[in-house]
Design a protein around this motif. Structure first.
Motif, PDB file in Angstrom:
ATOM      1  N   ARG A  26       0.851  -1.206   0.000  1.00  0.00           N
ATOM      2  CA  ARG A  26       0.000   0.000   0.000  1.00  0.00           C
ATOM      3  C   ARG A  26       0.875   1.240   0.000  1.00  0.00           C
ATOM      4  O   ARG A  26       0.590   2.207  -0.721  1.00  0.00           O
ATOM      5  N   GLY A  27       1.966   1.207   0.771  1.00  0.00           N
ATOM      6  CA  GLY A  27       2.879   2.350   0.797  1.00  0.00           C
ATOM      7  C   GLY A  27       3.543   2.599  -0.544  1.00  0.00           C
ATOM      8  O   GLY A  27       3.865   3.739  -0.889  1.00  0.00           O
ATOM      9  N   ALA A  28       3.718   1.516  -1.309  1.00  0.00           N
ATOM     10  CA  ALA A  28       4.340   1.639  -2.630  1.00  0.00           C
ATOM     11  C   ALA A  28       3.353   2.133  -3.679  1.00  0.00           C
ATOM     12  O   ALA A  28       3.749   2.488  -4.792  1.00  0.00           O
ATOM     13  N   GLY A  29       2.064   2.139  -3.329  1.00  0.00           N
ATOM     14  CA  GLY A  29       1.070   2.680  -4.251  1.00  0.00           C
ATOM     15  C   GLY A  29       0.066   1.696  -4.806  1.00  0.00           C
ATOM     16  O   GLY A  29      -0.771   2.069  -5.629  1.00  0.00           O
ATOM     17  N   LEU A  30       0.117   0.429  -4.371  1.00  0.00           N
ATOM     18  CA  LEU A  30      -0.905  -0.524  -4.809  1.00  0.00           C
ATOM     19  C   LEU A  30      -2.216  -0.140  -4.137  1.00  0.00           C
ATOM     20  O   LEU A  30      -2.298  -0.071  -2.909  1.00  0.00           O
ATOM     21  N   GLU A  31      -3.244   0.088  -4.923  1.00  0.00           N
ATOM     22  CA  GLU A  31      -4.433   0.745  -4.387  1.00  0.00           C
ATOM     23  C   GLU A  31      -5.417  -0.199  -3.713  1.00  0.00           C
ATOM     24  O   GLU A  31      -6.066   0.178  -2.736  1.00  0.00           O
ATOM     25  N   SER A  32      -5.570  -1.422  -4.219  1.00  0.00           N
ATOM     26  CA  SER A  32      -6.625  -2.296  -3.723  1.00  0.00           C
ATOM     27  C   SER A  32      -6.052  -3.541  -3.051  1.00  0.00           C
ATOM     28  O   SER A  32      -5.576  -4.460  -3.726  1.00  0.00           O
ATOM     29  N   ILE A  33      -6.073  -3.552  -1.725  1.00  0.00           N
ATOM     30  CA  ILE A  33      -5.623  -4.717  -0.956  1.00  0.00           C
ATOM     31  C   ILE A  33      -6.690  -5.049   0.074  1.00  0.00           C
ATOM     32  O   ILE A  33      -7.078  -4.204   0.896  1.00  0.00           O
ATOM     33  N   ALA A  34      -7.189  -6.275   0.006  1.00  0.00           N
ATOM     34  CA  ALA A  34      -8.163  -6.766   0.986  1.00  0.00           C
ATOM     35  C   ALA A  34      -7.539  -7.939   1.728  1.00  0.00           C
ATOM     36  O   ALA A  34      -6.588  -8.560   1.253  1.00  0.00           O
ATOM     37  N   CYS A  35      -8.074  -8.234   2.889  1.00  0.00           N
ATOM     38  CA  CYS A  35      -7.536  -9.335   3.684  1.00  0.00           C
ATOM     39  C   CYS A  35      -8.646 -10.059   4.416  1.00  0.00           C
ATOM     40  O   CYS A  35      -9.561  -9.428   4.961  1.00  0.00           O
ATOM     41  N   TYR A  36      -8.539 -11.383   4.419  1.00  0.00           N
ATOM     42  CA  TYR A  36      -9.402 -12.195   5.285  1.00  0.00           C
ATOM     43  C   TYR A  36      -8.528 -12.879   6.319  1.00  0.00           C
ATOM     44  O   TYR A  36      -7.617 -13.635   5.985  1.00  0.00           O
TER      45      TYR A  36
END
Length: 302
Positions: A26-36
């Motif tokens: 996310r810090g590098a700029g990847l916009e969509s990260i979800a987690c289960y």
């Protein structure tokens, strides 16, 4: 560097590794990260997981199905003991649009079992292993293999990760990591046993300094020294380690590692390798290893 491509990443598990990847990407700029994470909303670490996810900007979801809906590439970073269980849970929700990676530290057999459970989904499957440490952040060294191995590198390396493709056979990356752990985790256990005993004798700093001098050379030099000479001197070294085990026991520490080492060296001595090489130390570790394989009746490249 290859172009960065936005894609939807899903993480299974938000512990040490999952949270490191989530925050880093996310810090590098990847916009969509979800987690289960099954403990994200109900468990002793729920507050910690939620705080980490909120700070990183990672969306927590409540089921495998929700994660499959929210992500195209899914990385399972659960413990190896949970790999097959995790695969069972994802089998009903993955489709041909998904890429599924198992990052767990597990055997190639387990990784192949995961692939077997997910084969019918049509998802692109791969396995990854972690060589580095979270101290290096999300760019810790990793390996990938299997049908999805190259795709993983293409998607994640441009965002600052360091993943090396090790081939198309699924389980290769995990095999490298899990066998390597015999040495790396063994060093940890050996150091613990040595220092506990040395501390009881009041010589821990001196023993550690002495060992550090021997180990200061490149590791391959150590291998090329110990392994070839070991096929000639295994009996003497076993006897020395049996004395070491006695000294550790005299210090009040159970010599688990020392006795295991002596047992392995006794096994090597029983192969008759000194006679095989006529008392002459072989030139390389490969020659010594091939002789051990031959005398032990092991199948080469089993």
């Amino acid at each position: 560097m290859a172009d960065r491509m936005q894609f939807r990443l899903g993480l299974v598990g938000y512990g040490e590794i999952g949270s490191t990847l989530g925050a880093g990407l996310r810090g590098a700029g990847l916009e969509s990260i979800a987690c289960y994470d099954k403990y994200a909303f109900d468990g002793p670490y729920a507050d910690l997981i939620q705080a980490r996810a909120k700070e990183a900007g990672v969306t927590l979801v409540r089921s495998n199905a929700e994660l499959a809906e929210a992500a195209d590439l899914i990385a399972s970073v659960t413990p190896g003991a949970s790999s097959l269980e995790s695969a069972d849970a994802f089998a009903p929700v993955l489709t041909t649009r998904h890429t599924f990676l198992d990052f767990a530290s597990a055997t190639p057999k387990i990784k192949q079992g995961v692939a077997s459970k997910l084969e019918a989904t049509g998802a692109l499957l791969g396995d990854c292993s972690i060589e580095g440490t979270p101290l290096h952040g999300y760019s810790m060294r990793m390996l990938s293999s299997g049908p999805a191995g190259e795709r993983v590198c293409e998607l994640l390396n441009p965002w600052g990760m360091q993943i090396a493709y090790t081939g198309p056979v699924l389980g290769t990356a995990s095999g490298i990591k899990i066998i390597r752990s015999v040495l790396i985790k063994g060093i940890e256990a050996l150091t613990d046993e040595m220092l506990l005993a040395a501390h009881q004798y009041g010589i821990d700093e001196i023993v550690l300094a002495s060992a550090s001098k021997t180990l200061a050379r490149p590791w391959m030099d150590t291998v090329q020294s110990l392994t070839p000479s070991g096929v000639i001197h295994a009996k003497r070294r076993a006897e020395e380690l049996e004395m070491s085990a006695d000294a550790v026991a005299d210090a009040g520490v159970e010599p688990i590692m020392a006795r295991a080492i002596a047992q392995r060296l006794r096994w090597k001595a029983s192969l008759g390798l000194k006679d095989h090489f006529k008392g002459v130390v072989p030139r390389t570790y490969q020659e010594a290893l091939e002789a051990m394989v031959l005398k032990a009746g092991l199948k080469p490249n089993a």
